[in-house]
Write a protein that holds these residues in place. Structure first.
Motif, PDB file in Angstrom:
ATOM      1  N   ILE A  13       0.829  -1.211   0.000  1.00 60.56           N
ATOM      2  CA  ILE A  13       0.000   0.000   0.000  1.00 60.56           C
ATOM      3  C   ILE A  13       0.862   1.260   0.000  1.00 60.56           C
ATOM      4  O   ILE A  13       0.540   2.240  -0.665  1.00 60.56           O
ATOM      5  N   THR A  14       1.974   1.235   0.730  1.00 62.09           N
ATOM      6  CA  THR A  14       2.807   2.439   0.856  1.00 62.09           C
ATOM      7  C   THR A  14       3.911   2.524  -0.187  1.00 62.09           C
ATOM      8  O   THR A  14       4.729   3.435  -0.134  1.00 62.09           O
ATOM      9  N   GLY A  15       3.976   1.588  -1.133  1.00 63.74           N
ATOM     10  CA  GLY A  15       4.894   1.728  -2.256  1.00 63.74           C
ATOM     11  C   GLY A  15       6.164   0.909  -2.192  1.00 63.74           C
ATOM     12  O   GLY A  15       7.074   1.126  -2.981  1.00 63.74           O
ATOM     13  N   TYR A  16       6.250  -0.041  -1.284  1.00 64.39           N
ATOM     14  CA  TYR A  16       7.417  -0.916  -1.231  1.00 64.39           C
ATOM     15  C   TYR A  16       7.259  -2.027  -2.259  1.00 64.39           C
ATOM     16  O   TYR A  16       6.151  -2.378  -2.658  1.00 64.39           O
ATOM     17  N   LYS A  17       8.363  -2.612  -2.674  1.00 65.21           N
ATOM     18  CA  LYS A  17       8.351  -3.737  -3.615  1.00 65.21           C
ATOM     19  C   LYS A  17       8.668  -5.027  -2.864  1.00 65.21           C
ATOM     20  O   LYS A  17       9.552  -5.080  -2.008  1.00 65.21           O
ATOM     21  N   PHE A  18       7.949  -6.071  -3.221  1.00 69.38           N
ATOM     22  CA  PHE A  18       8.100  -7.377  -2.583  1.00 69.38           C
ATOM     23  C   PHE A  18       9.450  -7.992  -2.935  1.00 69.38           C
ATOM     24  O   PHE A  18       9.847  -8.007  -4.088  1.00 69.38           O
ATOM     25  N   VAL A  19      10.156  -8.522  -1.920  1.00 70.65           N
ATOM     26  CA  VAL A  19      11.405  -9.247  -2.141  1.00 70.65           C
ATOM     27  C   VAL A  19      11.178 -10.727  -1.855  1.00 70.65           C
ATOM     28  O   VAL A  19      11.325 -11.562  -2.742  1.00 70.65           O
ATOM     29  N   TYR A  20      10.825 -11.068  -0.608  1.00 69.53           N
ATOM     30  CA  TYR A  20      10.461 -12.449  -0.307  1.00 69.53           C
ATOM     31  C   TYR A  20       9.632 -12.530   0.966  1.00 69.53           C
ATOM     32  O   TYR A  20       9.600 -11.626   1.778  1.00 69.53           O
ATOM     33  N   PHE A  21       8.922 -13.648   1.092  1.00 63.23           N
ATOM     34  CA  PHE A  21       8.094 -13.943   2.249  1.00 63.23           C
ATOM     35  C   PHE A  21       8.542 -15.283   2.778  1.00 63.23           C
ATOM     36  O   PHE A  21       8.593 -16.261   2.035  1.00 63.23           O
ATOM     37  N   LYS A  22       8.885 -15.343   4.052  1.00 64.14           N
ATOM     38  CA  LYS A  22       9.383 -16.577   4.645  1.00 64.14           C
ATOM     39  C   LYS A  22       8.463 -17.006   5.769  1.00 64.14           C
ATOM     40  O   LYS A  22       8.066 -16.199   6.597  1.00 64.14           O
ATOM     41  N   LEU A  23       8.108 -18.282   5.772  1.00 65.38           N
ATOM     42  CA  LEU A  23       7.293 -18.861   6.822  1.00 65.38           C
ATOM     43  C   LEU A  23       7.891 -20.205   7.188  1.00 65.38           C
ATOM     44  O   LEU A  23       8.016 -21.082   6.326  1.00 65.38           O
ATOM     45  N   LEU A  24       8.279 -20.332   8.455  1.00 67.49           N
ATOM     46  CA  LEU A  24       9.007 -21.499   8.951  1.00 67.49           C
ATOM     47  C   LEU A  24      10.274 -21.682   8.111  1.00 67.49           C
ATOM     48  O   LEU A  24      11.084 -20.782   8.046  1.00 67.49           O
ATOM     49  N   ASN A  25      10.440 -22.793   7.441  1.00 69.72           N
ATOM     50  CA  ASN A  25      11.640 -23.018   6.637  1.00 69.72           C
ATOM     51  C   ASN A  25      11.402 -22.827   5.142  1.00 69.72           C
ATOM     52  O   ASN A  25      12.227 -23.218   4.330  1.00 69.72           O
TER      53      ASN A  25
END
Length: 84
Positions: A13-25
């Protein structure tokens, strides 16, 4: 999970770009416009949402909502859980 999704939502929403999303391993990221999943052996954080600013550094960086997004998401999830 919801905490990190809050960071991602408010970051976008505020204009950042996605790099990665990590959940557990497991790490979810985009490479060559395709979603990829990687398995990573790390200790520490259960979840992590990494985004990068996509605006000039001399502009005022909208970091407040990005950082508060996790807490806002926790609050909304807790309130919705109490209603059941």
């Amino acid at each position: 999970f919801f905490h990190e999704l809050g960071h991602m939502l408010f970051g976008i929403i505020t204009g950042y770009k996605f790099v990665y999303f990590k959940l557990l391993n497991f790490m979810f990221f985009k490479k060559d416009n395709k979603w990829q999943i990687a398995h990573e052996k790390t200790r520490g954080a259960i979840g992590q949402c990494i985004m990068r600013p996509d605006f000039k550094y001399h502009d005022k960086m909208p970091y407040l909502l990005y950082n508060a997004g996790g807490c806002i998401s926790n609050f909304v999830f807790a309130c919705s859980s109490l209603s059941f």
